[in-house]
Design a protein around this motif. Structure first.
Motif, mmCIF file in Angstrom:
data_model
loop_
_atom_site.group_PDB
_atom_site.id
_atom_site.type_symbol
_atom_site.label_atom_id
_atom_site.label_comp_id
_atom_site.label_asym_id
_atom_site.label_seq_id
_atom_site.Cartn_x
_atom_site.Cartn_y
_atom_site.Cartn_z
ATOM 1 N N MET A 160 0.836 -1.197 0.000
ATOM 2 C CA MET A 160 0.000 0.000 0.000
ATOM 3 C C MET A 160 0.874 1.251 0.000
ATOM 4 S SD MET A 160 -2.669 1.318 2.932
ATOM 5 C CE MET A 160 -1.307 1.501 4.101
ATOM 6 N N GLU A 161 0.674 2.106 -0.982
ATOM 7 C CA GLU A 161 1.426 3.351 -1.054
ATOM 8 C C GLU A 161 0.782 4.386 -0.155
ATOM 9 O OE1 GLU A 161 2.870 6.701 -4.330
ATOM 10 O OE2 GLU A 161 1.820 4.891 -4.974
ATOM 11 N N GLN A 162 1.589 4.978 0.726
ATOM 12 C CA GLN A 162 1.050 5.976 1.646
ATOM 13 C C GLN A 162 0.691 7.252 0.895
ATOM 14 O OE1 GLN A 162 3.599 7.806 4.770
ATOM 15 N NE2 GLN A 162 2.134 6.901 6.198
ATOM 16 N N ASN A 167 -3.406 10.731 11.319
ATOM 17 C CA ASN A 167 -2.054 10.263 11.640
ATOM 18 C C ASN A 167 -2.016 9.079 12.606
ATOM 19 O OD1 ASN A 167 -0.349 11.827 10.052
ATOM 20 N ND2 ASN A 167 -0.255 13.497 11.528
ATOM 21 N N ASN A 168 -3.076 8.909 13.389
ATOM 22 C CA ASN A 168 -3.114 7.821 14.373
ATOM 23 C C ASN A 168 -3.738 6.584 13.729
ATOM 24 O OD1 ASN A 168 -3.381 6.115 16.536
ATOM 25 N ND2 ASN A 168 -4.633 7.494 17.771
ATOM 26 N N PRO A 169 -2.995 5.493 13.594
ATOM 27 C CA PRO A 169 -3.526 4.312 12.908
ATOM 28 C C PRO A 169 -4.610 3.561 13.682
ATOM 29 C CG PRO A 169 -1.378 3.830 13.830
ATOM 30 C CD PRO A 169 -1.595 5.302 14.020
ATOM 31 N N GLN A 224 -9.248 1.536 8.957
ATOM 32 C CA GLN A 224 -9.435 0.373 8.092
ATOM 33 C C GLN A 224 -8.118 -0.073 7.475
ATOM 34 O OE1 GLN A 224 -13.291 -0.103 5.868
ATOM 35 N NE2 GLN A 224 -13.095 2.114 5.673
ATOM 36 N N GLN A 225 -7.294 0.902 7.084
ATOM 37 C CA GLN A 225 -5.978 0.623 6.503
ATOM 38 C C GLN A 225 -4.951 1.460 7.262
ATOM 39 O OE1 GLN A 225 -7.510 1.433 2.260
ATOM 40 N NE2 GLN A 225 -5.958 -0.148 1.944
ATOM 41 N N PRO A 226 -4.499 0.972 8.414
ATOM 42 C CA PRO A 226 -3.577 1.742 9.245
ATOM 43 C C PRO A 226 -2.350 2.222 8.470
ATOM 44 C CG PRO A 226 -4.338 -0.191 10.431
ATOM 45 C CD PRO A 226 -4.818 -0.341 9.015
ATOM 46 N N GLY A 227 -2.061 3.510 8.625
ATOM 47 C CA GLY A 227 -0.894 4.073 7.951
ATOM 48 C C GLY A 227 -1.118 4.448 6.501
ATOM 49 N N LYS A 273 -14.894 10.415 6.936
ATOM 50 C CA LYS A 273 -15.817 9.724 6.028
ATOM 51 C C LYS A 273 -15.323 9.820 4.586
ATOM 52 C CE LYS A 273 -20.761 9.433 4.942
ATOM 53 N NZ LYS A 273 -22.107 10.004 5.235
ATOM 54 N N LYS A 274 -14.873 11.007 4.190
ATOM 55 C CA LYS A 274 -14.413 11.204 2.818
ATOM 56 C C LYS A 274 -13.174 10.367 2.521
ATOM 57 C CE LYS A 274 -14.789 13.247 -1.165
ATOM 58 N NZ LYS A 274 -15.961 13.019 -2.028
ATOM 59 N N LEU A 275 -12.272 10.288 3.486
ATOM 60 C CA LEU A 275 -11.027 9.532 3.298
ATOM 61 C C LEU A 275 -11.191 8.044 3.583
ATOM 62 C CD1 LEU A 275 -8.439 11.971 4.954
ATOM 63 C CD2 LEU A 275 -8.853 11.631 2.505
#
Length: 206
Positions: A1-3, A27-29, A33-36, A173-175
């Motif tokens: 997964m590309e940050q 910033n806090n994982p 759903q997809q930490p980081g 929600k958007k992200l």
């Protein structure tokens, strides 16, 4: 997964408290759903340090002229002085560029007045601190103003300055930071301080 990077515009008199629920959530994982998946970087008019309303000094990670919307997940515009008078035109121009590329923009408090001054709220649902503040800019979007803490219209999020949590909710929600259950429990906890939401979050993550 590309940050991916979410960019936060920073400037002298930035209202510290307005973007912070969102910044920490991104910033806090924890609970994501997809930490980081995302990180937040700051962007200033230039790379010179800025001082916030709360007296914090921030050294921007980059300057606005270095910011490419195709390499960003979102631009966050917090409140502070000067928006309604056109003091942050470069940031507003960058927001217009972001929306033209289909990249979300989130504006809170005075930043909504900056958008209004630029004619960017004339034809779409939006909110802000109060209608009179936006009308003082000469904008023509009063028929589209919604008296809500925060709303999303397509790729644009707007919020009033007393609604940083609702602003963060719309950004999350958007992200797609959290799944629906986690997002509602997260919001419920910080909105009500009811411990049941804390235990619900723990249960969802078990």
């Amino acid at each position: 997964m590309e940050q991916q990077t979410v960019h936060l515009f920073v400037f002298n008199t930035l209202s510290d408290w307005e973007p912070m629920y969102a910044v920490v959530a991104i910033n806090n994982p924890a609970f994501q759903q997809q930490p980081g998946r995302y990180e937040v970087k700051t962007v200033g008019i230039d790379r010179e340090p800025v001082r916030t309303t709360g007296g914090l000094t921030i050294l921007p990670d980059m300057a606005l002229d270095e910011l490419d919307p195709t390499r960003s997940a979102m631009l966050i515009l917090p409140g502070g002085s000067g928006w309604g008078e056109g003091s942050h035109k470069q940031a507003i121009d960058k927001a217009r560029e972001f929306l033209a590329h289909g990249v979300p923009v989130a504006a809170i408090c005075g930043a909504t007045a900056g958008l209004a001054l630029a004619g960017m709220l004339d034809d779409r649902p939006h909110t802000g601190n109060w209608l009179g503040e936006l009308e003082a800019t000469g904008y023509r979007g009063s028929a589209h103003f919604q008296s809500q803490p925060a709303i999303t219209d397509g790729d644009l999020i707007t919020a009033g300055g007393t609604s940083p949590l609702e602003f963060a909710y719309q950004i999350a929600k958007k992200l797609e930071l959290y799944n629906n259950q986690v997002r509602e429990a997260w919001y419920g906890l910080y909105k009500t301080n009811d411990a049941k939401y804390f235990f619900e979050l723990q249960s969802l993550m078990a």
